[in-house]
Design a protein around this motif. Structure first.
Motif, PDB file in Angstrom:
ATOM      1  N   ALA A  72       0.839  -1.188   0.000  1.00  0.00           N
ATOM      2  CA  ALA A  72       0.000   0.000   0.000  1.00  0.00           C
ATOM      3  C   ALA A  72       0.879   1.245   0.000  1.00  0.00           C
ATOM      4  N   CYS A  73       0.502   2.192  -0.838  1.00  0.00           N
ATOM      5  CA  CYS A  73       1.230   3.455  -0.903  1.00  0.00           C
ATOM      6  C   CYS A  73       0.951   4.242   0.367  1.00  0.00           C
ATOM      7  N   SER A  74       1.984   4.834   0.941  1.00  0.00           N
ATOM      8  CA  SER A  74       1.798   5.535   2.212  1.00  0.00           C
ATOM      9  C   SER A  74       1.082   6.872   2.004  1.00  0.00           C
ATOM     10  N   LYS A  75       0.976   7.326   0.744  1.00  0.00           N
ATOM     11  CA  LYS A  75       0.295   8.599   0.489  1.00  0.00           C
ATOM     12  C   LYS A  75      -1.164   8.410   0.111  1.00  0.00           C
ATOM     13  N   CYS A  76      -1.410   7.595  -0.947  1.00  0.00           N
ATOM     14  CA  CYS A  76      -2.787   7.492  -1.440  1.00  0.00           C
ATOM     15  C   CYS A  76      -3.500   6.244  -0.932  1.00  0.00           C
ATOM     16  N   GLY A  77      -2.762   5.298  -0.369  1.00  0.00           N
ATOM     17  CA  GLY A  77      -3.401   4.094   0.163  1.00  0.00           C
ATOM     18  C   GLY A  77      -3.706   3.035  -0.878  1.00  0.00           C
ATOM     19  N   GLY A  78      -3.426   3.322  -2.139  1.00  0.00           N
ATOM     20  CA  GLY A  78      -3.662   2.339  -3.192  1.00  0.00           C
ATOM     21  C   GLY A  78      -2.641   1.217  -3.130  1.00  0.00           C
ATOM     22  N   HIS A  79      -3.011   0.045  -3.652  1.00  0.00           N
ATOM     23  CA  HIS A  79      -2.095  -1.087  -3.617  1.00  0.00           C
ATOM     24  C   HIS A  79      -1.372  -1.226  -4.949  1.00  0.00           C
ATOM     25  N   PHE A  80      -0.045  -1.351  -4.877  1.00  0.00           N
ATOM     26  CA  PHE A  80       0.769  -1.406  -6.079  1.00  0.00           C
ATOM     27  C   PHE A  80       1.700  -2.607  -6.056  1.00  0.00           C
ATOM     28  N   VAL A  81       2.028  -3.072  -7.261  1.00  0.00           N
ATOM     29  CA  VAL A  81       2.944  -4.197  -7.398  1.00  0.00           C
ATOM     30  C   VAL A  81       4.341  -3.751  -6.978  1.00  0.00           C
ATOM     31  N   THR A  82       4.942  -4.502  -6.058  1.00  0.00           N
ATOM     32  CA  THR A  82       6.301  -4.179  -5.619  1.00  0.00           C
ATOM     33  C   THR A  82       7.086  -5.466  -5.404  1.00  0.00           C
ATOM     34  N   PRO A  88       8.895  -8.043  -2.929  1.00  0.00           N
ATOM     35  CA  PRO A  88       8.552  -8.374  -1.545  1.00  0.00           C
ATOM     36  C   PRO A  88       9.466  -7.608  -0.579  1.00  0.00           C
ATOM     37  N   HIS A  89       9.022  -7.484   0.627  1.00  0.00           N
ATOM     38  CA  HIS A  89       9.790  -6.820   1.688  1.00  0.00           C
ATOM     39  C   HIS A  89      10.024  -5.347   1.405  1.00  0.00           C
ATOM     40  N   GLU A  90       9.138  -4.737   0.678  1.00  0.00           N
ATOM     41  CA  GLU A  90       9.197  -3.286   0.524  1.00  0.00           C
ATOM     42  C   GLU A  90       8.824  -2.699   1.885  1.00  0.00           C
ATOM     43  N   ILE A  91       9.519  -1.641   2.278  1.00  0.00           N
ATOM     44  CA  ILE A  91       9.197  -1.082   3.595  1.00  0.00           C
ATOM     45  C   ILE A  91       7.912  -0.266   3.469  1.00  0.00           C
ATOM     46  N   ALA A  92       6.825  -0.833   3.984  1.00  0.00           N
ATOM     47  CA  ALA A  92       5.495  -0.295   3.721  1.00  0.00           C
ATOM     48  C   ALA A  92       5.347   1.140   4.217  1.00  0.00           C
ATOM     49  N   ARG A  93       5.995   1.448   5.338  1.00  0.00           N
ATOM     50  CA  ARG A  93       5.793   2.766   5.933  1.00  0.00           C
ATOM     51  C   ARG A  93       6.350   3.887   5.056  1.00  0.00           C
ATOM     52  N   HIS A  94       7.351   3.536   4.256  1.00  0.00           N
ATOM     53  CA  HIS A  94       7.987   4.583   3.450  1.00  0.00           C
ATOM     54  C   HIS A  94       7.649   4.482   1.978  1.00  0.00           C
ATOM     55  N   TYR A  95       6.849   3.471   1.625  1.00  0.00           N
ATOM     56  CA  TYR A  95       6.610   3.252   0.201  1.00  0.00           C
ATOM     57  C   TYR A  95       5.670   4.316  -0.369  1.00  0.00           C
ATOM     58  N   VAL A  96       6.103   4.946  -1.453  1.00  0.00           N
ATOM     59  CA  VAL A  96       5.254   5.898  -2.179  1.00  0.00           C
ATOM     60  C   VAL A  96       5.154   5.410  -3.617  1.00  0.00           C
ATOM     61  N   CYS A  97       3.930   5.319  -4.139  1.00  0.00           N
ATOM     62  CA  CYS A  97       3.728   4.720  -5.464  1.00  0.00           C
ATOM     63  C   CYS A  97       4.191   5.656  -6.579  1.00  0.00           C
ATOM     64  N   GLY A  98       4.304   5.073  -7.758  1.00  0.00           N
ATOM     65  CA  GLY A  98       4.789   5.817  -8.919  1.00  0.00           C
ATOM     66  C   GLY A  98       3.822   6.885  -9.402  1.00  0.00           C
ATOM     67  N   LEU A  99       2.589   6.848  -8.915  1.00  0.00           N
ATOM     68  CA  LEU A  99       1.624   7.853  -9.347  1.00  0.00           C
ATOM     69  C   LEU A  99       1.636   9.052  -8.405  1.00  0.00           C
ATOM     70  N   CYS A 100       1.879   8.792  -7.119  1.00  0.00           N
ATOM     71  CA  CYS A 100       1.997   9.911  -6.172  1.00  0.00           C
ATOM     72  C   CYS A 100       3.325  10.625  -6.367  1.00  0.00           C
ATOM     73  N   ASN A 101       4.298   9.864  -6.811  1.00  0.00           N
ATOM     74  CA  ASN A 101       5.634  10.431  -6.950  1.00  0.00           C
ATOM     75  C   ASN A 101       6.243   9.995  -8.280  1.00  0.00           C
ATOM     76  N   PRO A 102       5.724  10.529  -9.399  1.00  0.00           N
ATOM     77  CA  PRO A 102       6.226  10.071 -10.692  1.00  0.00           C
ATOM     78  C   PRO A 102       7.673  10.507 -10.914  1.00  0.00           C
ATOM     79  N   PRO A 103       8.457   9.663 -11.581  1.00  0.00           N
ATOM     80  CA  PRO A 103       9.831  10.057 -11.901  1.00  0.00           C
ATOM     81  C   PRO A 103       9.823  11.261 -12.838  1.00  0.00           C
ATOM     82  N   ALA A 104      10.898  12.000 -12.846  1.00  0.00           N
ATOM     83  CA  ALA A 104      10.938  13.275 -13.558  1.00  0.00           C
ATOM     84  C   ALA A 104      10.590  13.142 -15.036  1.00  0.00           C
ATOM     85  N   ARG A 105      11.122  12.107 -15.670  1.00  0.00           N
ATOM     86  CA  ARG A 105      10.861  11.976 -17.092  1.00  0.00           C
ATOM     87  C   ARG A 105       9.893  10.821 -17.359  1.00  0.00           C
TER      88      ARG A 105
END
Lengths: 107, 188
Positions: free
Chosen positions: B136-146, B148-165
């Protein structure tokens, strides 16, 4: 809009909603569960409604359907007016992901 | 020994035809049905009107981690999980129905589907054997493919935080977030 008009419109919306739900459920029940966001039991009940039952249920002063999301994050994404069109499609995808992730509503 | 049921076989052929229509690779059919390779090959030619493409399936989890594929994969997987929860279906039927809903959703938004049915099937396998998971993204709460063992508390999805390009490059017809438009440098 006077009170009678409001009641008529609500009945109309309810009836269309029930009929569409039934069509969806009969076409593909499993996909309908996702489209409608209802539980399997509810889907079975709606699928078995007779036209007379539907007319009866549709009449009333409340709507049978409710907004799919109570969440201001989703509404914010869906209504992001004025942003660029590229951004708009990203927002809608984002909203779709969030809404598809809500299975507790159907439980 | 299990006696071969004609009804089961009929059902499997139906499933196989559906998968071929969706563009699945032969390996998917082989793994999901008990039909022989020869029969599947014939079925494939009959339905698709051409020979199936050869070669190995994409086997890496990396593809699912790049920005745009991750969004598409996450959308599909959310639908898949939804159906998994509410409907009692065979595993492969869940994939087929979820994939169709994914295609609908994407085309309704005027986007090109980035996820093939083979990749979608593969993704479900990766989830099943724990090579990928959803966080789960820590900002929007949506569930995203990651991974395993992604640190859930710090995870921000690619839509809340899109890469620059994000979305730039060769993939035409895809979601393109132009940073110039975002910055208001170019009228749109």
């Amino acid at each position: 809009m006077n009170a009678d008009q409001i009641l008529a419109e609500i009945r109309e919306a309810n009836l269309s909603y029930l009929m569409l739900s039934q069509t969806l459920i009969r076409a593909d029940r499993d996909q309908a569960l996702f489209r409608l966001g209802v539980s399997e039991e509810t889907a079975n009940l709606i699928g078995a409604l007779t036209p007379a039952q539907m007319m009866k249920i549709a009449a009333g002063n409340t709507l049978l359907c409710r907004m799919r999301s109570d969440d201001d994050v989703v509404w914010g994404l869906l209504t992001s007016h004025g942003k660029s069109s590229a951004n708009d499609s990203v927002s809608r995808l984002h909203a779709s992901i969030l809404m598809a992730g809500r299975h507790q509503e159907a439980a | 020994m299990r006696a071969k049921s004609i009804l089961t076989e009929a059902r499997q052929i139906e499933t196989a035809v559906e998968l071929i229509h969706l563009g699945a690779r032969l390996q998917v059919l082989e793994s999901e049905t008990d039909l022989s390779y020869e029969r599947l090959l014939r079925l494939y030619k009959e339905v698709a009107g051409k020979s199936p493409s050869k070669g190995q399936l994409p086997f890496s989890t990396d593809w699912f981690m790049t920005w745009q594929p991750n969004i598409h994969a996450s959308l599909f997987l959310n639908i898949h999980e939804y159906l998994n929860k509410v409907a009692e279906l065979e595993e492969i039927d869940t994939v087929i129905k979820a994939y169709k809903l994914y295609l609908e959703q994407v085309s309704a938004q005027g986007l090109e589907p980035q996820l093939s049915v083979t990749r979608a099937w593969r993704l479900v396998k990766f989830i099943d054997n724990g090579m990928l998971t959803m966080t789960a993204c820590s900002k929007c709460g949506g569930h995203f493919v990651t991974h395993p063992h992604e640190i859930a508390r710090h995870y921000v999805c690619g839509l809340c935080n899109p890469p620059a390009r994000a979305g730039k490059g060769r993939n035409a017809g895809a979601i393109r977030v132009s940073d110039k438009i975002e910055a208001g440098l170019v009228p749109h």
